[in-house]
Motif scaffolding. Structure first.
Motif, mmCIF file in Angstrom:
data_model
loop_
_atom_site.group_PDB
_atom_site.id
_atom_site.type_symbol
_atom_site.label_atom_id
_atom_site.label_comp_id
_atom_site.label_asym_id
_atom_site.label_seq_id
_atom_site.Cartn_x
_atom_site.Cartn_y
_atom_site.Cartn_z
ATOM 1 N N ASP A 166 13.318 15.792 -0.166
ATOM 2 C CA ASP A 166 12.370 16.648 0.551
ATOM 3 C C ASP A 166 11.052 15.894 0.683
ATOM 4 O OD1 ASP A 166 10.588 18.521 1.487
ATOM 5 O OD2 ASP A 166 10.970 20.003 -0.076
ATOM 6 N N ARG A 167 10.651 15.594 1.916
ATOM 7 C CA ARG A 167 9.430 14.810 2.139
ATOM 8 C C ARG A 167 8.406 15.579 2.972
ATOM 9 N NH1 ARG A 167 10.325 11.938 -2.087
ATOM 10 N NH2 ARG A 167 11.920 10.315 -1.919
ATOM 11 N N ALA A 168 8.449 16.899 2.911
ATOM 12 C CA ALA A 168 7.487 17.692 3.680
ATOM 13 C C ALA A 168 6.058 17.382 3.244
ATOM 14 C CB ALA A 168 7.783 19.177 3.518
ATOM 15 N N GLY A 169 5.839 17.189 1.944
ATOM 16 C CA GLY A 169 4.507 16.854 1.459
ATOM 17 C C GLY A 169 4.038 15.506 1.955
ATOM 18 N N SER A 170 4.946 14.536 2.009
ATOM 19 C CA SER A 170 4.614 13.201 2.511
ATOM 20 C C SER A 170 4.181 13.263 3.965
ATOM 21 C CB SER A 170 5.830 12.283 2.378
ATOM 22 O OG SER A 170 6.189 12.084 1.047
ATOM 23 N N VAL A 179 4.906 5.379 3.728
ATOM 24 C CA VAL A 179 5.151 6.784 3.424
ATOM 25 C C VAL A 179 6.646 7.019 3.605
ATOM 26 C CG1 VAL A 179 4.621 9.179 4.057
ATOM 27 C CG2 VAL A 179 2.841 7.422 4.236
ATOM 28 N N HIS A 180 7.210 7.928 2.840
ATOM 29 C CA HIS A 180 8.642 8.216 2.947
ATOM 30 C C HIS A 180 8.893 9.454 3.809
ATOM 31 C CE1 HIS A 180 8.734 5.443 -0.429
ATOM 32 N NE2 HIS A 180 10.025 5.314 -0.222
ATOM 33 N N ASP A 181 9.835 9.326 4.742
ATOM 34 C CA ASP A 181 10.296 10.497 5.486
ATOM 35 C C ASP A 181 11.720 10.874 5.081
ATOM 36 O OD1 ASP A 181 11.313 8.161 6.856
ATOM 37 O OD2 ASP A 181 11.860 9.461 8.528
ATOM 38 N N ASN A 223 0.851 -1.189 0.000
ATOM 39 C CA ASN A 223 0.000 0.000 0.000
ATOM 40 C C ASN A 223 0.889 1.242 0.000
ATOM 41 O OD1 ASN A 223 -2.421 -1.516 0.151
ATOM 42 N ND2 ASN A 223 -2.083 -1.802 2.340
ATOM 43 N N VAL A 224 1.156 1.761 -1.195
ATOM 44 C CA VAL A 224 2.087 2.873 -1.359
ATOM 45 C C VAL A 224 1.371 4.051 -2.017
ATOM 46 C CG1 VAL A 224 4.050 1.318 -1.544
ATOM 47 C CG2 VAL A 224 2.889 2.057 -3.618
ATOM 48 N N ILE A 225 1.992 5.244 -1.916
ATOM 49 C CA ILE A 225 1.365 6.455 -2.450
ATOM 50 C C ILE A 225 2.250 7.139 -3.488
ATOM 51 C CG2 ILE A 225 -0.062 6.824 -0.416
ATOM 52 C CD1 ILE A 225 1.952 8.935 0.521
ATOM 53 N N GLN A 226 3.324 6.476 -3.894
ATOM 54 C CA GLN A 226 4.229 7.002 -4.918
ATOM 55 C C GLN A 226 4.735 8.402 -4.568
ATOM 56 O OE1 GLN A 226 1.821 6.339 -8.547
ATOM 57 N NE2 GLN A 226 3.238 4.693 -9.021
ATOM 58 N N ASP A 227 5.055 8.584 -3.295
ATOM 59 C CA ASP A 227 5.531 9.903 -2.874
ATOM 60 C C ASP A 227 7.000 10.128 -3.197
ATOM 61 O OD1 ASP A 227 6.186 7.974 -0.960
ATOM 62 O OD2 ASP A 227 6.051 9.370 0.713
ATOM 63 N N TRP A 228 7.617 9.155 -3.863
ATOM 64 C CA TRP A 228 8.954 9.386 -4.403
ATOM 65 C C TRP A 228 8.860 10.100 -5.754
ATOM 66 C CZ3 TRP A 228 6.572 4.724 -3.586
ATOM 67 C CH2 TRP A 228 6.174 3.999 -4.725
ATOM 68 N N ILE A 229 7.638 10.239 -6.278
ATOM 69 C CA ILE A 229 7.416 10.939 -7.546
ATOM 70 C C ILE A 229 6.819 12.321 -7.314
ATOM 71 C CG2 ILE A 229 6.172 10.886 -9.744
ATOM 72 C CD1 ILE A 229 6.230 7.829 -9.561
ATOM 73 N N ASP A 230 5.790 12.391 -6.466
ATOM 74 C CA ASP A 230 5.076 13.641 -6.201
ATOM 75 C C ASP A 230 5.245 14.063 -4.749
ATOM 76 O OD1 ASP A 230 3.556 13.981 -8.779
ATOM 77 O OD2 ASP A 230 2.814 12.008 -8.183
ATOM 78 N N GLN A 231 5.200 15.384 -4.505
ATOM 79 C CA GLN A 231 5.198 15.894 -3.144
ATOM 80 C C GLN A 231 4.059 16.877 -2.903
ATOM 81 O OE1 GLN A 231 7.022 15.457 -0.002
ATOM 82 N NE2 GLN A 231 6.986 13.523 -1.121
ATOM 83 N N ASP A 232 3.026 16.768 -3.713
ATOM 84 C CA ASP A 232 1.835 17.577 -3.498
ATOM 85 C C ASP A 232 1.032 16.960 -2.356
ATOM 86 O OD1 ASP A 232 -1.233 17.959 -4.024
ATOM 87 O OD2 ASP A 232 -0.235 19.611 -5.077
#
Length: 206
Positions: free
Chosen positions: A177-181, A171-173, A142-151
């Protein structure tokens, strides 16, 4: 519980439960902000940590804080290299090197690192080697592809959609930059808490 080669994919508990896992840290202000928020909410999670990140400025301090606040560690290799086609000896050497980095940073040669997660989810022979070293493979689908987007809005929408009762979510920390995550994760966690969800740990974390 003795580790087995079949990766764990389930969260402990029944009903509206989910286990949070955070990858590729520790990572400066993003990990610090995440730890602040989890502490405020009384939630513990799994942090899959990278040796290079621990060795970076401030990384060891964040790792010590992570453990002190009750979170569980997962060995995620010394770097971001894909290990899917590595031989067992190379895999073992990297896992052991990262365990040494973790334990040296913590000042505890016996520090518990119960889980292993393969970088990029490419397992190769890593699950068997992890079990040999006493670590339970941990798989997160169950991933959100936050290595691609940070919206943050987009990531919150994705996270809400993939958060499934009884399962893990990733989720990536770290890794950039993972502020969006972090913002997205906390928004969805608060929504789920209001709906009666509980955030536990993966099976085998105890």
């Amino acid at each position: 519980m003795a580790p087995v080669t079949t990766p764990v994919k389930a969260a402990a508990g029944e009903g509206l439960v989910c286990a949070l896992t955070f990858d590729d840290g520790p990572n400066g202000k993003d990990t610090a902000a995440l730890l602040d928020a989890l502490r405020e909410r009384g939630i513990t999670a799994v942090f899959a940590v990278i040796g290079e990140q621990i060795a970076a400025p401030g990384g060891a301090d964040l790792l010590r804080r992570t453990v002190a606040e009750g979170h569980v560690l997962c060995n995620h290799s010394t770097s971001f290299a894909d290990m899917g086609n590595w031989g067992a000896d190379a895999v073992r050497a990297d896992m052991q090197a990262n365990l040494a980095i973790i334990r040296e940073a913590l000042g505890d040669s016996d520090a518990r690192v119960p889980f292993w997660r393969a970088p990029n989810g490419n397992w190769g022979v890593t699950a068997g080697v992890a079990v040999e070293l006493g670590m339970q493979p941990l798989d997160v689908t169950n991933v959100i592809q936050d290595w691609i987007d940070q919206d943050a809005d987009l990531l919150a929408e994705r996270l809400s959609a993939v958060m499934t009762p009884g399962e893990l979510v990733l989720v990536h920390d770290g890794g950039g930059d993972r502020a969006g995550s972090v913002a997205a994760a906390l928004r969805v966690v608060d929504e789920k808490l209001a709906q009666g969800w509980r955030f536990t740990l993966p099976l085998g974390a105890e």
